[in-house]
Design an enzyme around this catalytic site. Structure first.
Site, short mmCIF file in Angstrom:
data_model
loop_
_atom_site.label_atom_id
_atom_site.label_comp_id
_atom_site.label_asym_id
_atom_site.label_seq_id
_atom_site.Cartn_x
_atom_site.Cartn_y
_atom_site.Cartn_z
N ASP A 96 65.52 60.44 10.17
CA ASP A 96 64.43 61.15 10.84
C ASP A 96 64.99 62.41 11.49
O ASP A 96 66.00 62.94 11.02
CB ASP A 96 63.78 60.19 11.87
CG ASP A 96 62.29 60.45 12.00
OD1 ASP A 96 61.93 61.54 12.46
OD2 ASP A 96 61.48 59.56 11.65
N HIS A 123 60.28 63.33 16.98
CA HIS A 123 59.84 62.24 16.11
C HIS A 123 60.89 61.13 15.95
O HIS A 123 60.58 59.93 16.01
CB HIS A 123 59.47 62.84 14.74
CG HIS A 123 58.63 61.97 13.88
ND1 HIS A 123 59.17 61.18 12.89
CD2 HIS A 123 57.29 61.76 13.84
CE1 HIS A 123 58.20 60.54 12.27
NE2 HIS A 123 57.04 60.87 12.83
N ASN A 132 49.13 59.90 6.96
CA ASN A 132 47.99 59.97 7.88
C ASN A 132 46.86 60.82 7.32
O ASN A 132 46.18 61.53 8.04
CB ASN A 132 48.47 60.57 9.22
CG ASN A 132 49.61 59.77 9.81
OD1 ASN A 132 49.66 58.55 9.66
ND2 ASN A 132 50.53 60.46 10.47
N SER A 182 53.64 56.71 11.09
CA SER A 182 55.05 56.88 11.44
C SER A 182 55.54 55.79 12.37
O SER A 182 56.74 55.53 12.44
CB SER A 182 55.25 58.22 12.17
OG SER A 182 55.37 59.26 11.26
#
Ligand code: CA
Ligand code: CA
Ligand code: CA
Length: 494
Positions: A116, A147, A237, A305
């Site tokens: 990430d 994130h 999403n 996520s």
């Protein structure tokens, strides 16, 4: 809840309970024969340590060969997490939704790698957290770089008196920063997946994706799967934007996770796809936030996520408790143990349903699949994607074989095997199960080569009329969404 606890406790005890055995150390190796005759199992030859049925120990004592004998004990597991008590735990509604609220997570076990944007290791959740491995330099200063810390906290925020507690608080957490320039970078992500895979079997969480397929990213994911790791990815999403195909979520052998809400439905934004395997809470999820971006250190966030790391953390927990599973079994177990919601059975919104940890810990071990990934010639030929390729099912001198495997329309759409077709003999393959089968030439010049033979009523027969034997491909595809099958291969003069 009480019922779930009982089921899980029973499984843990059953797997840990030994027979009534004693550990015996012999005075001299000359006692080995007696110990063996007493039904003992030699544990450490150098130290003359045996496991012997308690009833047989007296006989050994009388023979004067015993130096030490003691009942075999169950060792207490170390570093068991206490009940999650940090101040923000009451806001972690997902805990009850996945059945984690009443369970104790195990101590450190199977690792989870978060590929990430990097981890803020100055954050109170991560500063001084044991078993936190930084695989490369972590940067978290740019706007987009919150994130990685958020995702990692959902997995492994410790029970340390502050903030939140992750799904597997004592997890061995590896962080790979794939945003060297402040934005997630594909080459860096590919490198991180491969680095994680090289460390040996573990869980790899990929809470990112894009609409462009990337064969190199796919290769990295397949490398990880062949290396024995479980790859978990966020579904995306874009459920309100037409659910465009997203990668790596859409690749086969990727456990793809959508988002569910507090009322047990699929979140409206969660991407719909036949490759969704299950859902996990993904709305109003409390996460740790880099201090540079949020002085309080915490936020509530939505998105697949955060569903993905819940599944990744749960999978590593299950794998730690059930270390005999291989990655193909863990993959099936995590999705098949989900609690069905929405349309009955599998659907494109929720996959097989909502993540359920007690079910995953207790449910029956699925059958292992073999030689995956094996969708393309490059994945099975030696010196293709993998140096060793896969072993041919038959070869000169070994002309018959039997195999059990499975196929899945989204996650395992093709099984390709090499098999030996001896000269002047008839190669016969019988498949039991809802599969479509054909025999293909090994070296394919076109994307759709002309088959050597096509399966009829579950049987393919092919006579190799050439003067030399040759390897050919058996190709199987599922006729239903998901299929278990067996193959029996023989070769004969006629
Ligand atoms: Ca905490
Ligand atoms: Ca398969
Ligand atoms: Ca396959």
């Amino acid at each position: 809840m009480a019922r779930r606890l009982i089921i899980v406790t029973a499984v843990l005890l059953a797997s840990a309970a030994p027979g009534r055995a004693e550990l015996v150390q012999l005075k001299h190796a000359s006692g080995n024969a007696l110990a063996r005759r007493a039904g003992g199992t030699e544990l450490v030859p150098e130290l003359r340590i045996w496991r012997v049925d308690a009833a047989a120990v007296a006989r050994l004592r009388r023979a004067g060969v015993v130096a030490v004998a003691e009942p075999e004990r169950l060792l207490p597991r170390t570093a068991r997490s206490a009940a999650a008590t940090d101040p923000l735990v009451p806001t972690e509604w997902w805990r009850a939704a996945i059945g984690a609220a009443t369970l104790d997570a195990p101590g450190p076990g199977k690792p989870i790698t978060v590929v990430d944007s990097g981890l803020d290791i100055t954050h109170p959740e991560f500063a001084g957290r044991p078993n936190t491995i930084l695989m490369n330099k972590q940067t978290t200063t740019a706007d987009e770089e919150d994130h990685g810390t958020e995702v990692a906290s959902v997995i492994g925020a410790p029970n340390n008196g502050v903030g939140i507690v992750g799904v597997y608080p004592d997890a061995v957490l590896r962080a790979w920063d794939a945003s060297p320039f402040g934005i997630l970078n594909e080459g860096a992500a590919i490198q991180g997946i491969a680095e994680a895979a090289r460390e040996g079997p573990g869980v790899i969480n990929l809470s990112f994706g894009g609409e462009d397929a990337d064969p190199l990213l796919e290769d990295a994911v397949m490398f990880a799967f062949r290396s024995g790791s479980l790859v978990v990815a966020a579904a995306g999403n874009e459920g309100l934007e037409g659910s465009p195909k997203g990668y790596p979520a859409a690749y086969p052998h990727v456990l793809t996770v959508g988002a569910s809400t507090q009322s047990g439905r699929v979140a409206s934004f969660s991407t719909l796809a036949p490759t969704v395997d299950l859902v996990a809470p993904g709305v109003g999820i409390p996460v740790a936030e880099p201090l540079a971006q949020e002085p309080s250190g915490y936020l509530e966030v939505p998105g697949t996520s955060f569903s993905s790391p819940l599944v990744a953390g749960a999978a590593a927990w299950v794998w730690t408790e059930r270390p005999d599973l291989d990655n193909t079994q863990l993959f099936e177990l995590m999705r098949r143990s989900a609690v069905d919601i929405g349309a009955r059975g599998f659907d494109n919104a929720s996959g097989y349903g909502i993540l359920d940890l007690p079910n995953a810990l207790a449910s029956r071990t699925p059958r292992s699949d073999v030689q995956e990934p094996n969708e393309h010639p490059a994945e099975i030929e030696p010196h293709g994607l993998f140096p060793a390729g896969t072993a041919p099912l038959t070869r000169p001198g070994h002309l018959s074989a039997f195999l059990q495997a499975h196929l899945d329309r989204s996650e395992d759409p093709v099984d390709l095997y090499r098999t030996w077709a001896p000269a002047h003999e008839v190669l016969r393959i019988r498949a039991l199960g809802a599969v479509r089968m054909q025999l293909l030439p090994r070296f394919q010049r076109t994307r759709a080569p002309k088959p050597l033979a096509v399966g009829k009523r579950g049987v393919v027969a092919y006579r190799n009329a050439a003067s030399h034997g040759a390897y050919v491909y058996i190709e199987l595809r599922p006729a239903n969404r998901t299929v278990e099958y067996t193959l029996r291969i023989t070769a004969a003069r006629r």
